[in-house]
Scaffold this motif. Structure first.
Motif, PDB file in Angstrom:
ATOM      1  N   ASP A 203       4.786 -29.594  55.653  1.00 26.05           N
ATOM      2  CA  ASP A 203       4.267 -28.658  56.649  1.00 26.05           C
ATOM      3  C   ASP A 203       3.382 -27.603  56.005  1.00 26.05           C
ATOM      4  O   ASP A 203       2.386 -27.163  56.587  1.00 26.05           O
ATOM      5  CB  ASP A 203       5.420 -28.003  57.420  1.00 26.05           C
ATOM      6  N   GLN A 204       3.721 -27.186  54.792  1.00 23.29           N
ATOM      7  CA  GLN A 204       2.884 -26.209  54.094  1.00 23.29           C
ATOM      8  C   GLN A 204       1.537 -26.805  53.718  1.00 23.29           C
ATOM      9  O   GLN A 204       0.498 -26.151  53.844  1.00 23.29           O
ATOM     10  CB  GLN A 204       3.617 -25.693  52.853  1.00 23.29           C
ATOM     11  N   ALA A 205       1.539 -28.054  53.271  1.00 22.07           N
ATOM     12  CA  ALA A 205       0.274 -28.718  52.979  1.00 22.07           C
ATOM     13  C   ALA A 205      -0.568 -28.880  54.237  1.00 22.07           C
ATOM     14  O   ALA A 205      -1.798 -28.797  54.190  1.00 22.07           O
ATOM     15  CB  ALA A 205       0.542 -30.080  52.343  1.00 22.07           C
ATOM     16  N   ILE A 230      14.126 -31.311  57.659  1.00 23.16           N
ATOM     17  CA  ILE A 230      13.066 -31.915  56.851  1.00 23.16           C
ATOM     18  C   ILE A 230      12.234 -32.870  57.706  1.00 23.16           C
ATOM     19  O   ILE A 230      11.002 -32.945  57.564  1.00 23.16           O
ATOM     20  CB  ILE A 230      13.645 -32.638  55.627  1.00 23.16           C
ATOM     21  N   ARG A 231      12.893 -33.593  58.611  1.00 26.25           N
ATOM     22  CA  ARG A 231      12.118 -34.434  59.538  1.00 26.25           C
ATOM     23  C   ARG A 231      11.223 -33.580  60.417  1.00 26.25           C
ATOM     24  O   ARG A 231      10.109 -33.995  60.778  1.00 26.25           O
ATOM     25  CB  ARG A 231      13.066 -35.293  60.386  1.00 26.25           C
ATOM     26  N   ASP A 232      11.676 -32.380  60.754  1.00 23.41           N
ATOM     27  CA  ASP A 232      10.834 -31.473  61.541  1.00 23.41           C
ATOM     28  C   ASP A 232       9.572 -31.094  60.762  1.00 23.41           C
ATOM     29  O   ASP A 232       8.484 -30.947  61.351  1.00 23.41           O
ATOM     30  CB  ASP A 232      11.609 -30.208  61.913  1.00 23.41           C
ATOM     31  N   ASN A 233       9.696 -30.932  59.438  1.00 21.70           N
ATOM     32  CA  ASN A 233       8.517 -30.662  58.612  1.00 21.70           C
ATOM     33  C   ASN A 233       7.510 -31.811  58.699  1.00 21.70           C
ATOM     34  O   ASN A 233       6.297 -31.597  58.759  1.00 21.70           O
ATOM     35  CB  ASN A 233       8.921 -30.465  57.150  1.00 21.70           C
ATOM     36  N   LYS A 240      -0.421 -32.209  62.811  1.00 19.42           N
ATOM     37  CA  LYS A 240      -1.616 -31.577  62.243  1.00 19.42           C
ATOM     38  C   LYS A 240      -2.618 -32.607  61.724  1.00 19.42           C
ATOM     39  O   LYS A 240      -3.687 -32.254  61.221  1.00 19.42           O
ATOM     40  CB  LYS A 240      -1.212 -30.639  61.102  1.00 19.42           C
ATOM     41  N   GLY A 241      -2.249 -33.889  61.812  1.00 20.99           N
ATOM     42  CA  GLY A 241      -3.174 -34.940  61.425  1.00 20.99           C
ATOM     43  C   GLY A 241      -3.038 -35.454  60.011  1.00 20.99           C
ATOM     44  O   GLY A 241      -3.900 -36.221  59.542  1.00 20.99           O
ATOM     45  N   LEU A 242      -1.959 -35.087  59.298  1.00 21.15           N
ATOM     46  CA  LEU A 242      -1.773 -35.569  57.945  1.00 21.15           C
ATOM     47  C   LEU A 242      -1.178 -36.974  57.927  1.00 21.15           C
ATOM     48  O   LEU A 242      -0.361 -37.315  58.780  1.00 21.15           O
ATOM     49  CB  LEU A 242      -0.838 -34.641  57.155  1.00 21.15           C
ATOM     50  N   ALA A 243      -1.604 -37.769  56.961  1.00 21.08           N
ATOM     51  CA  ALA A 243      -0.973 -39.061  56.693  1.00 21.08           C
ATOM     52  C   ALA A 243       0.197 -38.824  55.734  1.00 21.08           C
ATOM     53  O   ALA A 243       0.015 -38.198  54.684  1.00 21.08           O
ATOM     54  CB  ALA A 243      -1.968 -40.034  56.082  1.00 21.08           C
TER      55      ALA A 243
END
Length: 324
Positions: A203-205, A230-233, A240-243
């Motif tokens: 999530d930070q990334a 952690i699954r929420d992260n 946010k569109g991250l792979a």
């Protein structure tokens, strides 16, 4: 305790799992899927179809190097139905930094065997403080990219598990430097980047992602310790569109011990299937701990009998086989 019944129940459940990334038995995984890329926050094959890789990670190369051989990779590809293996090349702690030629030879063994079997291979810079020696990481990945970057099999994992580092101040600047050098040699192959707090804070990334194509971010979990938060992260990062690519997870607690947590593992892997997240289990080693796939008696010659596999190894192999 009778372990047969839980395994049989698990197998019945797994028959109904997602069919993503199944292959034609007449072709290898790499023949069918070709070069992997990132589109719209997910991994896709050479035709633009979604795919989900699943496999096993080897242990730290400096301590588990006896398993970095063709027989082990053959066994995983042919008897465990893996589409990807991970070579965890120890960067620190007596690894590449003190014996680069030794560790590169182990890596070559695994990459060549993966190529022969038509599966993917993650070249993992297995470090907790990689940003402290960026030049060494650049040297390593330039060697790998120059030798193997023209092949679709190779995936780069440039920092497996930062611990106390900041994404904005440490990890991202490091990643930008290493990626620049890889891309000067290999413009296309997938690159995976570790995230803060032992690769749990994707999530930070997601709030400050890297610029560039074919980049994914790794999430690590150990089922006895890491659960819904952690699954929420991961969900946040996906939105946010991250792979996301889980290059390492275990059925144990974060220590590598503490038991085998089957039900929580099922929740995690069903979540990965739902969201098309590729994964590798930790790990192929005969260490006497819960997360090890092999019992201490297991040979590095890979002539494993059912009794050579740990409870974790048996369960994960069954899961992999039921994706056929």
């Amino acid at each position: 305790m009778n372990l047969v019944k839980p395994f049989l129940v698990g197998c019945l459940i797994m028959i109904s799992l997602s069919s993503i990334a199944k292959k034609d038995d007449k072709t290898s995984y790499v023949e069918q899927y070709g070069s992997i890329s990132v589109q719209n926050g997910t991994l896709v094959d050479q035709t633009g179809e979604k795919l989900q890789l699943r496999g096993m990670s080897l242990f730290w190369s400096q301590w588990g190097g006896q398993y970095y051989n063709k027989l082990v990779v053959n066994r995983l590809a042919q008897d465990w139905n893996v589409s990807v293996v991970r070579a965890a090349i120890g960067a620190e702690k007596g690894g590449y930094e003190v014996a680069p030629e030794r560790e590169l030879k182990k890596l070559d063994n695994v990459i060549k065997a993966a190529i022969d079997n038509g599966i993917y291979v993650i070249v993992d810079w297995h470090a907790h403080d990689a940003q402290n020696n960026t030049d060494l990481a650049i040297e390593f990945f330039e060697i790998v990219a120059a030798k193997y970057g023209h092949l679709p099999n190779v995936i780069y994992e440039i920092y497996n598990e930062p611990d106390y580092e900041s994404w904005d101040e440490d990890i991202k600047p490091y990643a930008e430097k290493v990626i620049k050098h890889i891309r000067a040699i290999d413009a296309d192959n997938l690159i995976i980047v570790g995230t803060p707090t032992w690769s749990q804070r994707v999530d930070q990334a997601a709030n400050n992602p890297l610029i560039g194509k074919n980049i994914a971010y790794t999430i690590h979990f150990y089922a006895g310790t890491h659960k819904q938060s952690i699954r929420d992260n991961v969900t946040y990062a996906l939105n946010k569109g991250l792979a996301i690519f889980s290059t390492e997870w275990g059925m144990s607690q974060a220590s590598g011990n503490g038991g085998v947590f089957v039900e929580e593992t099922k929740i995690w892997l069903d979540f990965f299937d739902e969201h098309n997240i590729s994964w590798l289990n930790w790990s192929i080693i005969n260490k006497n701990e819960s997360s090890a796939a092999l019992k201490p008696i297991a040979s590095p010659m890979a002539d494993w009998l059912p009794e050579d596999l740990s409870k974790s190894g048996t369960w994960v192999r069954n899961r992999l086989l039921n994706y056929k």
